[in-house]
Design a protein around this motif. Sequence first.
Motif, PDB file in Angstrom:
ATOM      1  N   GLY A   1      10.007   5.863 -20.730  1.00  0.00           N
ATOM      2  CA  GLY A   1       8.690   5.109 -19.881  1.00  0.00           C
ATOM      3  C   GLY A   1       9.891   4.319 -19.108  1.00  0.00           C
ATOM      4  N   GLY A   2       8.806   2.570 -19.208  1.00  0.00           N
ATOM      5  CA  GLY A   2       9.400   1.798 -18.162  1.00  0.00           C
ATOM      6  C   GLY A   2       8.327   1.261 -17.151  1.00  0.00           C
ATOM      7  N   PRO A   3       9.008   0.073 -16.637  1.00  0.00           N
ATOM      8  CA  PRO A   3       8.098  -1.099 -15.661  1.00  0.00           C
ATOM      9  C   PRO A   3       8.148  -0.480 -13.650  1.00  0.00           C
ATOM     10  CG  PRO A   3      10.747  -1.478 -15.438  1.00  0.00           C
ATOM     11  CD  PRO A   3      10.468  -0.436 -16.286  1.00  0.00           C
ATOM     12  N   ALA A   4       6.809   1.129 -14.192  1.00  0.00           N
ATOM     13  CA  ALA A   4       6.537   1.631 -13.100  1.00  0.00           C
ATOM     14  C   ALA A   4       5.013   2.696 -13.514  1.00  0.00           C
ATOM     15  CB  ALA A   4       7.395   2.812 -12.686  1.00  0.00           C
ATOM     16  N   ASP A   5       4.441   2.877 -12.168  1.00  0.00           N
ATOM     17  CA  ASP A   5       3.602   3.292 -12.381  1.00  0.00           C
ATOM     18  C   ASP A   5       3.357   4.523 -13.007  1.00  0.00           C
ATOM     19  OD1 ASP A   5       1.843   1.219 -11.730  1.00  0.00           O
ATOM     20  OD2 ASP A   5       2.583   1.996  -9.974  1.00  0.00           O
ATOM     21  N   GLU A   6       4.368   5.390 -12.465  1.00  0.00           N
ATOM     22  CA  GLU A   6       4.872   6.599 -12.616  1.00  0.00           C
ATOM     23  C   GLU A   6       6.161   6.944 -13.351  1.00  0.00           C
ATOM     24  OE1 GLU A   6       2.876   9.988 -10.542  1.00  0.00           O
ATOM     25  OE2 GLU A   6       1.944   8.553 -10.096  1.00  0.00           O
ATOM     26  N   VAL A   7       6.493   8.012 -14.097  1.00  0.00           N
ATOM     27  CA  VAL A   7       8.014   8.153 -14.928  1.00  0.00           C
ATOM     28  C   VAL A   7       8.021   9.669 -14.796  1.00  0.00           C
ATOM     29  CG1 VAL A   7      10.089   7.293 -16.552  1.00  0.00           C
ATOM     30  CG2 VAL A   7       7.969   5.836 -15.861  1.00  0.00           C
TER      31      VAL A   7
ATOM     32  N   GLY B   1       0.827  -1.135   0.094  1.00  0.00           N
ATOM     33  CA  GLY B   1       0.530   0.335  -0.162  1.00  0.00           C
ATOM     34  C   GLY B   1       0.925   1.226   0.282  1.00  0.00           C
ATOM     35  N   SER B   2       2.361   1.477   0.196  1.00  0.00           N
ATOM     36  CA  SER B   2       2.618   2.291  -0.014  1.00  0.00           C
ATOM     37  C   SER B   2       3.474   2.750  -0.911  1.00  0.00           C
ATOM     38  CB  SER B   2       4.626   1.951   1.220  1.00  0.00           C
ATOM     39  OG  SER B   2       5.117   1.027   0.395  1.00  0.00           O
ATOM     40  N   ARG B   3       3.963   3.912  -1.138  1.00  0.00           N
ATOM     41  CA  ARG B   3       4.076   4.343  -2.745  1.00  0.00           C
ATOM     42  C   ARG B   3       6.382   4.542  -2.817  1.00  0.00           C
ATOM     43  NH1 ARG B   3       2.608   8.686  -6.388  1.00  0.00           N
ATOM     44  NH2 ARG B   3       4.735   9.839  -6.940  1.00  0.00           N
ATOM     45  N   VAL B   4       6.099   4.246  -3.678  1.00  0.00           N
ATOM     46  CA  VAL B   4       7.992   3.324  -3.716  1.00  0.00           C
ATOM     47  C   VAL B   4       8.559   4.544  -5.369  1.00  0.00           C
ATOM     48  CG1 VAL B   4       9.451   1.511  -4.497  1.00  0.00           C
ATOM     49  CG2 VAL B   4       7.680   1.311  -3.290  1.00  0.00           C
ATOM     50  N   CYS B   5       9.768   4.721  -4.730  1.00  0.00           N
ATOM     51  CA  CYS B   5       9.933   5.174  -5.481  1.00  0.00           C
ATOM     52  C   CYS B   5      12.169   5.262  -6.201  1.00  0.00           C
ATOM     53  CB  CYS B   5      10.193   7.148  -5.556  1.00  0.00           C
ATOM     54  SG  CYS B   5      11.044   7.622  -6.658  1.00  0.00           S
ATOM     55  N   VAL B   6      11.823   4.824  -7.813  1.00  0.00           N
ATOM     56  CA  VAL B   6      12.948   4.718  -7.953  1.00  0.00           C
ATOM     57  C   VAL B   6      13.578   5.429  -8.854  1.00  0.00           C
ATOM     58  CG1 VAL B   6      14.426   2.548  -9.627  1.00  0.00           C
ATOM     59  CG2 VAL B   6      13.140   1.935  -7.647  1.00  0.00           C
ATOM     60  N   VAL B   7      15.184   6.055  -7.920  1.00  0.00           N
ATOM     61  CA  VAL B   7      15.685   7.254  -9.077  1.00  0.00           C
ATOM     62  C   VAL B   7      16.884   6.356 -10.139  1.00  0.00           C
ATOM     63  CG1 VAL B   7      17.085   8.925  -8.902  1.00  0.00           C
ATOM     64  CG2 VAL B   7      14.989   8.669  -7.523  1.00  0.00           C
TER      65      VAL B   7
ATOM     66  N   ILE C   1       2.276  -2.403  -4.155  1.00  0.00           N
ATOM     67  CA  ILE C   1       2.448  -0.450  -3.962  1.00  0.00           C
ATOM     68  C   ILE C   1       2.382  -0.166  -5.266  1.00  0.00           C
ATOM     69  CG2 ILE C   1       3.231  -1.799  -2.290  1.00  0.00           C
ATOM     70  CD1 ILE C   1       6.155  -1.810  -4.517  1.00  0.00           C
ATOM     71  N   GLU C   2       2.442   1.602  -5.045  1.00  0.00           N
ATOM     72  CA  GLU C   2       2.297   2.653  -6.287  1.00  0.00           C
ATOM     73  C   GLU C   2       4.072   3.009  -6.312  1.00  0.00           C
ATOM     74  OE1 GLU C   2       1.021   6.603  -7.069  1.00  0.00           O
ATOM     75  OE2 GLU C   2       0.424   6.259  -5.195  1.00  0.00           O
ATOM     76  N   THR C   3       4.181   2.535  -7.515  1.00  0.00           N
ATOM     77  CA  THR C   3       5.523   2.319  -8.662  1.00  0.00           C
ATOM     78  C   THR C   3       5.270   3.513  -8.820  1.00  0.00           C
ATOM     79  OG1 THR C   3       5.724   0.783 -10.180  1.00  0.00           O
ATOM     80  CG2 THR C   3       6.006   0.273  -8.510  1.00  0.00           C
ATOM     81  N   VAL C   4       7.192   4.341  -8.874  1.00  0.00           N
ATOM     82  CA  VAL C   4       7.485   5.667  -9.511  1.00  0.00           C
ATOM     83  C   VAL C   4       8.965   5.308  -9.499  1.00  0.00           C
ATOM     84  CG1 VAL C   4       7.263   8.142  -9.992  1.00  0.00           C
ATOM     85  CG2 VAL C   4       5.897   7.344  -7.956  1.00  0.00           C
ATOM     86  N   GLY C   5       8.806   5.513 -11.045  1.00  0.00           N
ATOM     87  CA  GLY C   5      10.858   5.829 -11.366  1.00  0.00           C
ATOM     88  C   GLY C   5      11.143   7.258 -11.798  1.00  0.00           C
ATOM     89  N   VAL C   6      12.373   7.902 -11.478  1.00  0.00           N
ATOM     90  CA  VAL C   6      13.173   8.170 -11.813  1.00  0.00           C
ATOM     91  C   VAL C   6      14.003   8.202 -13.476  1.00  0.00           C
ATOM     92  CG1 VAL C   6      13.935  10.519 -11.281  1.00  0.00           C
ATOM     93  CG2 VAL C   6      12.407   9.703 -10.095  1.00  0.00           C
ATOM     94  N   ARG C   7      13.921   9.110 -14.242  1.00  0.00           N
ATOM     95  CA  ARG C   7      15.325   8.621 -15.506  1.00  0.00           C
ATOM     96  C   ARG C   7      15.398   9.911 -15.733  1.00  0.00           C
ATOM     97  NH1 ARG C   7      12.987   3.798 -19.072  1.00  0.00           N
ATOM     98  NH2 ARG C   7      15.551   3.517 -19.749  1.00  0.00           N
ATOM     99  N   HIS C   8      16.760  10.200 -17.040  1.00  0.00           N
ATOM    100  CA  HIS C   8      17.369  10.956 -17.738  1.00  0.00           C
ATOM    101  C   HIS C   8      16.416  11.179 -18.743  1.00  0.00           C
ATOM    102  CE1 HIS C   8      19.794  13.541 -19.049  1.00  0.00           C
ATOM    103  NE2 HIS C   8      19.857  13.126 -20.407  1.00  0.00           N
TER     104      HIS C   8
END
Length: 318
Positions: A176-182, A140-146, A164-171
């Motif tokens: 895109g990628g395997p995250a709910d938001e990028v 149930g948490s929000r996870v961010c991968v930079v 969980i909710e996934t967020v990615g950060v990229r250049h």
Amino acid sequence: MTEILVLRHKIHGMVADRYADALRERLPDTPVRLARTPDQERDLVTDATVVTGSSFAPALFDHAEDLELFASTYAGYDHLPLSEFRDNGIALTTASGVHGPNIAEYVLGAWLSMARGFLTARRQQRDRVWQSFQADDFAGSRVCVVGMGAIGTAVLDRLDGFDIETVGVRHSPEKGGPADEVYGYDDLHTALADARYVALACPLTEETNGLLDADVFRTLHAETVLVNVARGPVVETDALVSALRRNHIGGAVLDVTDPEPLPEDHPLWNFENVLITPHNAGHTPSYYDRLADIVAENVERARETGSWDGLRNQIDLH
């Protein structure tokens, strides 16, 4: 004929003999030689088409008459003589992807350990204290991968099933990628604002040096757990120490630090909500096998195409 030279090196205490054997298994018709001394490196590099190791001494360029490819045994390459490779027409590949599965396991283990209070449990066990304590839900948490290279993607891939909710950060967020938001790095604060679990898996570049500074720590939630498996300087150490002292983040798991190794008298050692490992997340007994797969694939590709270009994990030196 292609000849491969394995330079003197060790990976997490594993000797290069195992790497040479793994290459021989995959390329049985290719001579694979292992240098055990500096003299052997200078002698054997003369006939080598491919050299592989953790570093390349500048003095070897004078002897590397047939060298076409340096296959680094590390994912990072900022320590290598890049301009010399370029000027001598030598291709460069890295070990990117070798660490993905094991470092992803490290990150998930770190998050789950912090969520379930394993550090508290270990302290109580050490002191023989039987006392209930509160823990958190990871679900149930929000996870961010930079950073969404091989490691960041491996982390995100393994989060399926955790609800969980996934967020990615990229250049390049448009990839895109395997995250709910990028998001891109320009939107780092937005990506981190509501994340309870954050992992840094980005390369160290001018853009990411000091990426997590005092301003970012002000954005992070007071319960955020930070895991750094990137490079120490991605985090401003003084800002991290200040955030921990002020109880502005929930905790940190650090496989890399700045400085590294961390001095014995550094304040980071003393926080009960900080776990430090000695740049060890990349260790896996499968390291040389995975690396040999990459090198063997590239040697076979070069044989088929007649070119040392378009290789897996190749770095653009221009």
